[in-house]
Design an enzyme around this catalytic site. Structure first.
Site, PDB file in Angstrom:
ATOM      1  N   LYS A 179      -4.437  23.239 -19.988  1.00 49.70           N
ATOM      2  CA  LYS A 179      -4.443  24.151 -21.086  1.00 49.70           C
ATOM      3  C   LYS A 179      -5.471  25.304 -20.401  1.00 49.70           C
ATOM      4  CE  LYS A 179      -5.616  26.761 -24.666  1.00 49.70           C
ATOM      5  NZ  LYS A 179      -6.782  27.771 -24.670  1.00 49.70           N
ATOM      6  N   GLU A 255     -18.221  18.620 -19.468  1.00 48.31           N
ATOM      7  CA  GLU A 255     -19.337  19.536 -18.942  1.00 48.31           C
ATOM      8  C   GLU A 255     -19.436  20.637 -20.043  1.00 48.31           C
ATOM      9  OE1 GLU A 255     -20.975  22.740 -17.053  1.00 48.31           O
ATOM     10  OE2 GLU A 255     -19.329  22.402 -15.654  1.00 48.31           O
ATOM     11  N   CYS A 289     -22.418  28.153 -16.377  1.00 52.78           N
ATOM     12  CA  CYS A 289     -23.051  27.217 -17.331  1.00 52.78           C
ATOM     13  C   CYS A 289     -24.347  26.607 -16.650  1.00 52.78           C
ATOM     14  CB  CYS A 289     -22.137  25.835 -17.247  1.00 52.78           C
ATOM     15  SG  CYS A 289     -21.503  25.195 -15.750  1.00 52.78           S
ATOM     16  N   GLU A 391     -27.816  28.723 -26.370  1.00 48.33           N
ATOM     17  CA  GLU A 391     -27.166  29.385 -24.965  1.00 48.33           C
ATOM     18  C   GLU A 391     -26.739  30.954 -25.507  1.00 48.33           C
ATOM     19  OE1 GLU A 391     -24.331  27.750 -21.538  1.00 48.33           O
ATOM     20  OE2 GLU A 391     -23.644  27.493 -23.682  1.00 48.33           O
TER      21      GLU A 391
END
Length: 487
Positions: A179, A255, A289, A391
């Site tokens: 996906k 992750e 990231c 973040e």
């Protein structure tokens, strides 16, 4: 004419008849570059069933050597069609061509070869066991594929991060239902053409396009025929996937987010540290990231470092990705642009001094509808400010001075996340001490984003579950079984 991207199921692109279509817009100028057909629950089920047939058929019976040879052929075909993949990834993300040609596409191709070679050469353990009759027993381990893997991909480096999961999944003999992010579907579709070109059996690789909750992503992660789920993305989404995976006690590999620290000591190679922090804060427009949003600089060089980083941030070249003079691209979408600009405003409300940036650059008319933001540097925020703790996932960083090793270790560890850090010092004894004390999955010393694909990769705390890379990936993509033979 705008093309339509449909799902790829059982070796073929399915017709878009009756499907809900949504626009894929260029982040560079806002143009509609494709229309994407959203996969409904029935199509997701068809993809899962195709994957399960592949596992029961030729793919499931294929010898390791042949399977790994096919993965090498895939890497070669990607390289042959290198320009197509570069163009697709630039269209999806808007990032400069040098990022695609030197990092993202080559690494994506390499992922297939690296993991094919790992699987061919990995050993399993065996033991001679004493028995009461003195004849003994032999115990040995075997690895078997886990089954159908749901691969939920992010939009920031879509091809690289998709193949980082596909490489080990397919090398280990699994079938996949991918996906992609709704923002970046193009290279996943292109990879379907590669699969067919090299002879990967039907059903091994399936792609279903759509959104997350209440759409394709939820249908994949909640489907009982999916044996395990791997995901890269934000922590909140990982939490939702983990809840779905609990039904059926299915394995997950995540992750997730990060609020990574960069630490610069006064004895560092100054120019290398400035270059390294600049890259870690602003590569891919900060949409990494592993990027650095918190920068701690030893006080004697703090002002000099701030000024040097400011100069580099103000020297970026905005432009179209195919323009080789461009060094800096847009954010992925209007929605993400507004999120990042919201943090830019919040930082000022929280008392930040804006060293540079903080808004939208003035762009020529043909690019004015793109998702551009300025690279932004702050100082002066409190350690508990939201902008320091949450973040942003954009091109920004906060600079703060420190005075001692113990102080900066405490600052670096004062976060819910634990993905990565980068340390700049010429004192290697100190660097090793620091690396051991900071609670992250990967520490770079005098570098950033330098990866050996055989090494363990992953996060601690809210930054993830499990480890990927080399033999460590096999722990997720295979089931290790024991066979006991009485002699």
């Amino acid at each position: 004419m705008t093309r339509t991207i449909t799902s790829f199921i059982d070796g073929a692109f399915v017709p878009a008849d009756g499907a809900r279509l949504f626009d894929k817009r260029s982040p560079v100028d806002g143009r509609v570059i494709a229309r994407i057909a959203e996969a409904d629950a029935a199509q997701v089920n068809a993809a899962v069933q195709a994957a399960r047939r592949a596992m029961a058929g030729e793919w499931g019976r294929m010898p390791v050597e042949k399977r790994c040879a096919l993965l090498h052929a895939m890497a070669d075909e990607i390289t042959r069609r290198f320009d197509d993949f570069v163009a697709a990834e630039m269209a999806d993300t808007g990032q400069p061509s040098h990022v695609m040609t030197h990092v993202f596409i080559p690494r994506g191709a390499a992922n297939f070869k690296v993991f094919a070679d790992v699987v061919k050469n990995v050993a399993t353990e065996s033991f001679r066991t004493d028995t009461p009759d003195g004849r003994g027993a032999l115990n040995y381990a075997i690895r078997k594929p886990k089954g159908v893997i749901g691969v939920v991909c992010p939009w920031n480096a879509p091809f690289l991060l998709m193949t980082w999961k596909l490489g080990p999944a397919l090398a280990c003999g699994n079938a996949v239902v991918v996906k992609p992010s709704e923002e970046t579907p193009l290279t996943a579709a292109l990879l379907g053409e590669v699969m067919n070109a090299v002879g990967i059996p039907k059903g091994v690789y399936n792609v279903v396009n759509g959104f997350g909750p209440g759409s394709t992503g939820e249908f994949v992660t909640s489907h009982p025929g999916v044996d395990a789920i791997t995901f890269t993305g934000e922590t909140r989404t990982g939490t939702a996937i983990m809840r779905a995976a609990a039904e059926g006690v299915r394995d997950v590999s995540f992750e997730l987010g990060g609020k990574n620290a960069g630490i610069v000591f006064a004895d560092a190679d100054f120019d290398a540290a400035v270059d390294g922090i600049f890259r870690s804060a602003f590569l891919n427009t900060g949409q990494v990231c592993l990027g650095t949003e918190r920068v701690y600089v030893e006080r004697p060089i703090f002002e000099r470092f701030r000024d040097a980083l400011k100069a580099k941030a103000e020297a970026v070249k905005y432009g179209r990705p195919e323009d080789h003079a461009s060094t800096y691209g847009p954010l992925i979408s209007r929605e993400h642009q507004q999120k990042v600009l919201g943090y830019y405003r919040l930082a000022v409300e929280e008392g930040a001094s804006v060293v540079t940036g903080g808004g939208v650059p003035q762009m020529p008319a043909e690019l004015a509808e793109g998702c551009w933001v300025q690279p932004t540097i702050w100082t002066g925020l409190a350690d508990d400010a939201r902008t320091v703790r949450e973040e942003v996932f954009g091109p920004c960083c906060h600079l703060r001075p420190f005075d001692s090793e113990d102080e900066v270790v405490g600052l670096a560890n004062d976060t819910d996340y634990g993905l990565s850090t980068t340390i700049w010092t010429q004192n290697l004894a100190r660097a090793h001490r620091m690396a051991e004390r900071i609670d992250v999955g990967i520490t770079w010393i005098n570098s950033w984003f330098l990866r050996d694909l055989r090494t363990p990769f992953g996060g601690s705390k809210h930054s993830g579950i499990g480890r990927e890379g080399g033999v460590h990936s096999l722990e997720f993509y295979t089931e290790t079984r024991n066979v006991c033979v009485k002699l």
